[in-house]
Scaffold this active site. Sequence first.
Site, PDB file in Angstrom:
ATOM      1  N   GLN A   1     119.868 -33.009  55.417  1.00 23.55           N
ATOM      2  CA  GLN A   1     120.552 -34.168  56.010  1.00 23.55           C
ATOM      3  C   GLN A   1     119.642 -35.395  56.015  1.00 23.55           C
ATOM      4  OE1 GLN A   1     121.329 -32.416  59.837  1.00 23.55           O
ATOM      5  NE2 GLN A   1     119.205 -31.726  59.984  1.00 23.55           N
TER       6      GLN A   1
ATOM      7  N   ASP B   1     123.790 -25.918  69.935  1.00 19.14           N
ATOM      8  CA  ASP B   1     123.567 -27.370  70.042  1.00 19.14           C
ATOM      9  C   ASP B   1     123.570 -27.929  68.632  1.00 19.14           C
ATOM     10  OD1 ASP B   1     122.902 -29.894  70.742  1.00 19.14           O
ATOM     11  OD2 ASP B   1     120.878 -29.431  71.438  1.00 19.14           O
ATOM     12  N   SER B   2     124.761 -28.004  68.055  1.00 14.45           N
ATOM     13  CA  SER B   2     124.869 -28.291  66.620  1.00 14.45           C
ATOM     14  C   SER B   2     125.221 -29.738  66.346  1.00 14.45           C
ATOM     15  CB  SER B   2     125.968 -27.417  66.030  1.00 14.45           C
ATOM     16  OG  SER B   2     127.219 -27.874  66.501  1.00 14.45           O
ATOM     17  N   THR B   3     125.151 -30.091  65.065  1.00 14.72           N
ATOM     18  CA  THR B   3     125.714 -31.351  64.584  1.00 14.72           C
ATOM     19  C   THR B   3     127.230 -31.163  64.445  1.00 14.72           C
ATOM     20  OG1 THR B   3     125.182 -30.529  62.373  1.00 14.72           O
ATOM     21  CG2 THR B   3     123.650 -32.111  63.323  1.00 14.72           C
TER      22      THR B   3
END
Length: 290
Positions: free
Chosen positions: A37, A163-165
């Site tokens: 990313q 706790d992701s994008t």
Amino acid sequence: MSDSFEWSDIWYSEYCLPGVKLSFKVDVLYSEQTPFQKIVFMKNEVFGTVLTLDGYVQVTERDEFMYHEMIAHVPMAVNPGIKRVLIIGGGDGGTARETARYKAVEKIDMVEIDEAVVRACEKYMPQTAAVLSSEPRLNLKFEDGLAFVKSAKDNSYDLIIVDSTDPCGPGGSLFTTDFYRDCYRVLSDDGILVNQQENAFYDVEREEMVKAHRKIKEIFPIAKIYGFNIASYESGYWYFGFASKKYDPIEDHRASEWEKLGLKTEYYNSDIHKASFALPNYVKEILQSD
Ligand code: AG3
């Protein structure tokens, strides 16, 4: 002409939908394209340092407490006896920082796919990332979260925090039935899963939120959604999923036990805990109609 007049501005914009964008006037501090990313750190006079991944705001110095307190303290106040925590993602460290505040927690395994996020946050966002090098109970691994839970032993964690994008980025596999099934297997009999579950206002995210809820509900006997205010995210309001094999987040809320711990928080408290599970009618309707 005033002294503060500037002949040009640099504005960062996050596109919510083609007709709406959320913009911050910024100075760019750092940017890096990793195999996963694009990482960008910026400075804004209101929000302080801002981290975006692939153009979406993840953390700002000014309001990260809202997100990290709500992702960590809600499950911990339902079961303050949680000992074994798994964090998937969370490379900025904010979630690890909040869970590490509990003495009862014996270990925090954190599985982040992109080491570059951790290294950059250690430099540009120490407010959240300092814990990553100082916490002895923390065990940091740079691996794919889906593969990690697939090979993890049954009954090996009391709490999993995803706790992701957003699902459109490298975190996509963390919104799949396959992944949720492994989370269920890996959790203890009274285990809790909390996951980042988008917003309910803009179409694309709303669909993702409903899809994730539907998948989790098929696997966990208790599956709820709770919301919180966060100024730097599109729509200003965000949701987490709360799923459990045993505990209802309201009926089993151990408020006085949590209060006795004496943790100082800026957003979370026992009233907010209850209130966050109250959903507006339009959200109830979309969740019921699925
Ligand atoms: N994780 C990403 C939350 C979703 C952001 N999406 C958006 N702004 N459209 C935040 C990580 C904090 N530890």
